[in-house]
Design a protein around this motif. Structure first.
Motif, short mmCIF file in Angstrom:
data_model
loop_
_atom_site.label_atom_id
_atom_site.label_comp_id
_atom_site.label_asym_id
_atom_site.label_seq_id
_atom_site.Cartn_x
_atom_site.Cartn_y
_atom_site.Cartn_z
N LYS A 186 28.18 25.55 30.09
CA LYS A 186 29.41 24.88 30.54
C LYS A 186 30.63 25.77 30.31
CE LYS A 186 27.78 20.14 29.83
NZ LYS A 186 27.96 18.88 29.06
N ASP A 189 30.55 28.45 32.96
CA ASP A 189 30.97 27.90 34.26
C ASP A 189 32.48 27.64 34.27
OD1 ASP A 189 28.34 28.00 35.04
OD2 ASP A 189 27.94 25.87 34.73
N ASN A 190 32.98 27.12 33.13
CA ASN A 190 34.43 26.86 33.05
C ASN A 190 35.22 28.16 33.12
OD1 ASN A 190 34.11 24.09 32.88
ND2 ASN A 190 34.14 24.05 30.65
N ILE A 192 34.25 30.91 34.63
CA ILE A 192 34.20 31.39 36.02
C ILE A 192 35.21 30.63 36.86
CG2 ILE A 192 32.75 31.48 38.08
CD1 ILE A 192 30.35 31.96 36.24
N GLU A 193 35.24 29.30 36.67
CA GLU A 193 36.19 28.49 37.43
C GLU A 193 37.62 28.86 37.06
OE1 GLU A 193 37.61 25.67 40.08
OE2 GLU A 193 35.59 26.50 39.83
N LYS A 196 38.55 32.04 38.70
CA LYS A 196 38.82 31.77 40.12
C LYS A 196 40.21 31.17 40.30
CE LYS A 196 37.11 29.05 44.03
NZ LYS A 196 36.10 28.05 44.47
N ARG A 197 40.53 30.17 39.45
CA ARG A 197 41.85 29.53 39.54
C ARG A 197 42.95 30.53 39.22
NH1 ARG A 197 41.53 23.86 39.15
NH2 ARG A 197 39.73 23.23 40.42
N GLU A 200 43.49 32.61 42.21
CA GLU A 200 44.24 31.87 43.23
C GLU A 200 45.70 31.74 42.84
OE1 GLU A 200 42.14 28.21 43.40
OE2 GLU A 200 40.50 28.99 44.64
#
Length: 377
Positions: A186, A189-190, A192-193, A196-197, A200
């Motif tokens: 988790k 994954d967090n 990686i997210e 990504k954010r 952006e």
């Protein structure tokens, strides 16, 4: 040619360096275990021969692991960190001590807790189950060997009970390993997210920053940013005695282009002119849209003669443009008014002189560059 000197860590491989540093931590654990073994030896629980065998076994394990990593042989394995192999060999050295430990045999199960915790943090559930099976199988084989070869050194009921306790403990560790593995996944994954954010967000901030300084239609600098840069260049001129020129560009008969081909065609002309003119300048110069069909070039560290040369180069580049997407007959020209900025002069006055020079270029027949005379400053 001087021979390369051996280094404890590789100098050009960060991952291998990290693996060797982890290995040295494990070596420190071996050293602490060794101290405990020496205490047991001093108290008479081990013979010198048994301790010597343990020392040789530990030395062979550590030298072998180090050379495997240092020579990059570990990269051939699915897990280059050799986590399972290192824990398996550590378990083997512990079983060796348990075989000869007799009365202190159970204490070495406690020394294995550190290995259990490390495996729990490094392995997923399946990997920890394999490690648990290896440890339990090794202990079972140890009990069998003791019954066969050293029956006087074993209380079978006690060792079987300890084996069962180890089984329960490993089951609990396996559950925790799975729980920690899920948390790690988790977190990964967090992360990686989050990356990504962040990407952006950085892109959005860059877009906002560009919108603040760029003209939306042409993509070159806007009027507000141009004036800021000119103010900065004016101060640099005062401090360093440098010179710069302001060149005002106007697209000739632009209203006719809009009236004949439409405003969308006019927009394309503005974009192409801006792209061509800005591409013809040095990186130290700056270029932007001043409004409507007018653009401004600011040529740093440039006298009027040099500005005339640069402006002519831009004028000829624009004159040579073709617009097949609009019309094969469309030809676009520009007029340029040039003014050299006086060291302690007012930028507005320089703009006025450049604008007057542009007016003379228009009056003189367009498609030409005119330099404001020094007397006008």
């Amino acid at each position: 040619m001087t021979p390369s000197r051996f280094a404890l860590f590789p100098s050009n491989d960060r991952e291998q360096e990290l693996r060797l540093k982890r290995f040295l931590i494990a070596t420190g654990a071996y050293a602490m275990n060794m101290c405990f073994v020496l205490v047991c030896w001093a108290m008479g629980y081990f013979t010198t021969k048994e301790v010597s065998g343990y020392v040789l076994l530990v030395a062979a394990i550590n030298v072998g692991i180090y050379l495997t990593i240092r020579t990059d042989l570990n990269k051939r394995f699915a897990d280059p960190s050799l986590t399972f192999l290192q824990l398996a060999l550590a378990t083997l050295s512990g079983l060796y001590l348990m075989y000869f430990g007799d009365a202190v045999r159970s204490t070495f199960l406690l020394l294995g807790v550190a290995a259990f915790v490390f495996g729990m943090l490094r392995f997923k559930t399946r990997g920890f189950i394999y490690l648990s099976a290896y440890i339990l199988g090794g202990y079972a084989i140890l009990i069998a060997l003791l019954v066969q070869f050293r029956p006087g050194d074993i209380n079978l009921r006690v060792d079987v009970l300890q084996w069962m306790a180890l089984l329960v403990t490993m089951a609990q560790f396996t559950y925790l390993a799975g729980f920690i593995g899920n948390l790690r996944r988790k977190v990964r994954d967090n992360n990686i997210e989050l990356e990504k954010r962040n990407g952006e967000l950085e892109a959005a901030l860059k877009q906002i920053s560009d919108m603040a300084i760029r003209d939306e239609l042409t993509g070159v600098y806007n009027r507000r940013y141009l004036m800021e840069r000119i103010a900065e260049e004016t101060q640099r001129c005062i401090r360093n005695g440098s010179v710069f020129c302001i060149c005002i560009i106007d697209i000739d008969l632009f209203k006719q282009i809009n009236d004949t081909y439409g405003h969308l065609a006019g927009d394309e002309v503005l974009r192409k002119v801006a792209r061509t003119a800005s591409g013809a300048l040095r990186q130290t110069d700056f270029f932007g849209r001043f409004g409507g069909e007018e653009f401004v070039m600011v040529l740093t560290d440039t006298l009027a003669e040099g500005a005339m040369t640069s402006s002519e180069r831009v004028r000829k580049s624009i004159e040579g443009l073709v617009f097949p997407e609009i019309s094969g007959e469309l030809k676009v020209t520009i007029s340029i008014g040039i003014a050299e900025h006086a060291r302690r002069g007012d930028p507005e006055a320089t703009f006025k002189r450049a604008d007057d020079a542009l007016y003379r270029a228009k009056e003189g027949g367009r498609n030409r560059c005119v330099v404001a005379s020094v007397e006008e400053a």
